[in-house]
Write an enzyme that holds these catalytic residues in place. Sequence first.
Site, PDB file in Angstrom:
ATOM      1  N   LYS A   1       0.853  -1.185   0.000  1.00 20.55           N
ATOM      2  CA  LYS A   1       0.000   0.000   0.000  1.00 20.55           C
ATOM      3  C   LYS A   1       0.894   1.242   0.000  1.00 20.55           C
ATOM      4  O   LYS A   1       1.745   1.409   0.890  1.00 20.55           O
ATOM      5  CB  LYS A   1      -0.874  -0.022   1.256  1.00 20.55           C
TER       6      LYS A   1
HETATM    7  O1  G3P Z   1      -7.746   1.503   4.970  1.00 12.47           O
HETATM    8  C1  G3P Z   1      -8.005   2.751   4.412  1.00 12.47           C
HETATM    9  C2  G3P Z   1      -9.337   3.353   4.739  1.00 12.47           C
HETATM   10  O2  G3P Z   1     -10.359   2.407   4.587  1.00 12.47           O
HETATM   11  C3  G3P Z   1      -9.385   4.128   6.036  1.00 12.47           C
HETATM   12  O3  G3P Z   1     -10.677   4.422   6.437  1.00 12.47           O
HETATM   13  O4  G3P Z   1     -12.232   5.090   8.216  1.00 12.47           O
HETATM   14  O5  G3P Z   1      -9.815   5.682   8.455  1.00 12.47           O
HETATM   15  O6  G3P Z   1     -11.256   6.837   6.780  1.00 12.47           O
HETATM   16  P1  G3P Z   1     -11.003   5.576   7.531  1.00 12.47           P
END
Ligand code: G3P
Length: 228
Positions: free
Chosen positions: A85
Amino acid sequence: MELFLDSANIDHIREIASYGIITGVTTNPSLLAKEDPSVDVRDRILEIHQLVGGHCSVEVVSTDAEGMVREAEEILSWFPEATIKIPMIPEGLKATRELARQNVPVNMTLIFSPTQALAAHNAGARYISIFLGRLDDIANDGLRVLADVCEIWDVQGLDSFILAASLRHPMHIVEAARLGANIATVPYAVLKKALHHPLTDAGLEKFLADYHRLQAEIQQRQQESVTT
Ligand code: G3P
């Protein structure tokens, strides 16, 4: 549309993996930081990989291309099926180009616009992570961006995978599927909500109550026929 779990929590991953509905897991440094610090990141990632077996995205923390590629090599030495990633910054594009040249799958993360998505694709990313919730959080329309990206991928015939990320509620899953995202990576709590329906619970309760009532009646009739 495939479902990934967006989590680094072993209990949550074990539970959801046992349902047979996910084909991968995405992690990020913030998700890892929520977990027990006595467990080494490498060990946690390997446990996640063993539990799910499919896609496993592991994020680099370097901000220069060379450092990102070095980290990617280290992660790949843990397990060669890892997806790396990489953040959508210019250095991330350079690293993605290099890793793509080596045929390493890259999940380009922190994508908030169609132009960033196109750049990620052109650099060679295999997964294009569009963050819905974080756009909604600042009064932008995450689903609008996802819709634009899906339309562009369709018109241009692009073959990288559109990954709906940063999901906040079950309707994000529904809309991501409707718009044509290839994958949605879903937090544990959102997935649990998405699987639950009060009518399912009520329906099952009634089926079981009726079954037990019938069994009781059958037994009672059998006893009556023995005593008469
Ligand atoms: O893994 C990346 C993403 O899904 C993060 O989500 O909830 O931290 O905005 P969030």
